[in-house]
Design a protein around this motif. Structure first.
Motif, PDB file in Angstrom:
ATOM      1  N   ALA A 140       0.730  -1.270   0.001  1.00 43.16           N
ATOM      2  CA  ALA A 140       0.093  -0.029  -0.073  1.00 43.16           C
ATOM      3  C   ALA A 140       0.632   1.146   0.094  1.00 43.16           C
ATOM      4  CB  ALA A 140      -0.991   0.002   1.390  1.00 43.16           C
ATOM      5  N   ALA A 141       2.024   1.192   0.591  1.00 41.58           N
ATOM      6  CA  ALA A 141       2.979   2.363   0.525  1.00 41.58           C
ATOM      7  C   ALA A 141       3.693   2.602  -0.720  1.00 41.58           C
ATOM      8  CB  ALA A 141       3.980   2.049   1.688  1.00 41.58           C
ATOM      9  N   ALA A 142       3.592   1.752  -1.568  1.00 45.49           N
ATOM     10  CA  ALA A 142       4.335   1.922  -2.864  1.00 45.49           C
ATOM     11  C   ALA A 142       3.531   1.722  -3.981  1.00 45.49           C
ATOM     12  CB  ALA A 142       5.732   1.322  -2.845  1.00 45.49           C
ATOM     13  N   PRO A 143       2.567   2.664  -4.202  1.00 48.91           N
ATOM     14  CA  PRO A 143       1.462   2.465  -5.254  1.00 48.91           C
ATOM     15  C   PRO A 143       2.027   2.206  -6.679  1.00 48.91           C
ATOM     16  CG  PRO A 143       1.675   4.872  -4.706  1.00 48.91           C
ATOM     17  CD  PRO A 143       2.576   4.038  -3.679  1.00 48.91           C
ATOM     18  N   THR A 160      -1.242   2.228 -12.081  1.00 49.76           N
ATOM     19  CA  THR A 160      -2.520   2.373 -11.467  1.00 49.76           C
ATOM     20  C   THR A 160      -2.575   3.851 -11.259  1.00 49.76           C
ATOM     21  OG1 THR A 160      -2.320   0.187 -10.407  1.00 49.76           O
ATOM     22  CG2 THR A 160      -3.543   1.672  -9.349  1.00 49.76           C
ATOM     23  N   VAL A 161      -1.498   4.355 -10.966  1.00 50.35           N
ATOM     24  CA  VAL A 161      -1.836   6.007 -10.505  1.00 50.35           C
ATOM     25  C   VAL A 161      -2.042   6.656 -11.785  1.00 50.35           C
ATOM     26  CG1 VAL A 161      -0.488   7.892  -9.244  1.00 50.35           C
ATOM     27  CG2 VAL A 161      -0.189   5.641  -8.480  1.00 50.35           C
ATOM     28  N   ASP A 162      -1.320   6.254 -12.860  1.00 51.63           N
ATOM     29  CA  ASP A 162      -1.688   6.983 -14.385  1.00 51.63           C
ATOM     30  C   ASP A 162      -3.208   6.512 -14.664  1.00 51.63           C
ATOM     31  OD1 ASP A 162      -1.305   8.114 -16.550  1.00 51.63           O
ATOM     32  OD2 ASP A 162       0.004   6.913 -17.554  1.00 51.63           O
ATOM     33  N   ALA A 163      -4.147   7.066 -14.252  1.00 52.95           N
ATOM     34  CA  ALA A 163      -5.604   6.955 -14.413  1.00 52.95           C
ATOM     35  C   ALA A 163      -5.770   6.892 -16.008  1.00 52.95           C
ATOM     36  CB  ALA A 163      -6.361   7.562 -13.332  1.00 52.95           C
ATOM     37  N   ASP A 164      -5.107   7.897 -16.608  1.00 55.70           N
ATOM     38  CA  ASP A 164      -5.687   8.301 -18.065  1.00 55.70           C
ATOM     39  C   ASP A 164      -4.778   7.382 -19.113  1.00 55.70           C
ATOM     40  OD1 ASP A 164      -3.409   9.810 -17.704  1.00 55.70           O
ATOM     41  OD2 ASP A 164      -4.384  11.706 -18.192  1.00 55.70           O
ATOM     42  N   ALA A 165      -3.915   6.629 -18.531  1.00 62.97           N
ATOM     43  CA  ALA A 165      -2.876   6.112 -19.371  1.00 62.97           C
ATOM     44  C   ALA A 165      -2.014   6.828 -20.246  1.00 62.97           C
ATOM     45  CB  ALA A 165      -3.619   4.866 -19.775  1.00 62.97           C
ATOM     46  N   GLY A 219       2.367   9.506 -18.087  1.00 62.72           N
ATOM     47  CA  GLY A 219       2.990  10.388 -16.864  1.00 62.72           C
ATOM     48  C   GLY A 219       1.958  10.584 -15.963  1.00 62.72           C
ATOM     49  N   VAL A 220       2.289  10.893 -14.773  1.00 61.53           N
ATOM     50  CA  VAL A 220       1.582  11.047 -13.384  1.00 61.53           C
ATOM     51  C   VAL A 220       1.406  12.864 -13.237  1.00 61.53           C
ATOM     52  CG1 VAL A 220       1.087  10.632 -11.189  1.00 61.53           C
ATOM     53  CG2 VAL A 220       1.707   8.909 -12.679  1.00 61.53           C
ATOM     54  N   SER A 221       0.113  13.063 -13.423  1.00 58.07           N
ATOM     55  CA  SER A 221      -0.186  14.477 -12.974  1.00 58.07           C
ATOM     56  C   SER A 221      -0.060  14.522 -11.370  1.00 58.07           C
ATOM     57  CB  SER A 221      -1.464  14.913 -13.386  1.00 58.07           C
ATOM     58  OG  SER A 221      -2.384  14.183 -12.820  1.00 58.07           O
ATOM     59  N   LEU A 222      -0.273  15.896 -11.071  1.00 58.39           N
ATOM     60  CA  LEU A 222      -0.167  16.117  -9.462  1.00 58.39           C
ATOM     61  C   LEU A 222      -1.496  15.554  -9.079  1.00 58.39           C
ATOM     62  CD1 LEU A 222       0.797  17.613  -6.878  1.00 58.39           C
ATOM     63  CD2 LEU A 222      -0.134  19.775  -7.812  1.00 58.39           C
ATOM     64  N   LEU A 225       9.056   9.859  -5.455  1.00 58.76           N
ATOM     65  CA  LEU A 225       7.925  10.043  -4.344  1.00 58.76           C
ATOM     66  C   LEU A 225       7.378   8.793  -3.892  1.00 58.76           C
ATOM     67  CD1 LEU A 225       5.741  12.493  -6.346  1.00 58.76           C
ATOM     68  CD2 LEU A 225       7.632  13.141  -4.511  1.00 58.76           C
ATOM     69  N   ALA A 226       7.315   7.782  -4.343  1.00 56.22           N
ATOM     70  CA  ALA A 226       6.652   6.540  -3.946  1.00 56.22           C
ATOM     71  C   ALA A 226       7.390   5.548  -3.029  1.00 56.22           C
ATOM     72  CB  ALA A 226       6.064   5.540  -4.929  1.00 56.22           C
TER      73      ALA A 226
END
Length: 81
Positions: free
Chosen positions: A22-25, A29-34, A37-40, A74-75
């Motif tokens: 859980a601590a390292a997503p 999965t975090v890149d919801a829009d595929a 890249g991951v936005s803020l 960050l993760a």
């Protein structure tokens, strides 16, 4: 008594593994829009305490989103003391 101790250790081990997961997503999965890249906003879903300043500092190429490598900085949870 030994069975109780062993059972407790197994439960503790499973709990620790679940916490570490859980601590390292996962980046995908975090890149919801595929988008690749991951936005803020996406990062703050899994890291709600993430500030814009910390996000900007991790965004090494300053393109406004984090690559998998940038997100990993960050993760990664801080070592326990």
């Amino acid at each position: 008594m030994k069975k109780m101790i062993l059972s407790s250790l197994v439960v503790l081990g499973l709990s620790t593994a679940a916490f570490a997961q859980a601590a390292a997503p996962d980046f995908a999965t975090v890149d919801a829009d595929a988008s690749g890249g991951v936005s803020l906003a996406e990062a703050q879903v899994v890291l709600p305490d993430l500030t814009e300043e910390a996000f900007t500092a991790a965004d090494i190429d300053a393109n406004g989103e984090l690559s998998a490598e940038e997100f990993a900085t960050l993760a990664v949870p801080a070592p326990a003391m």
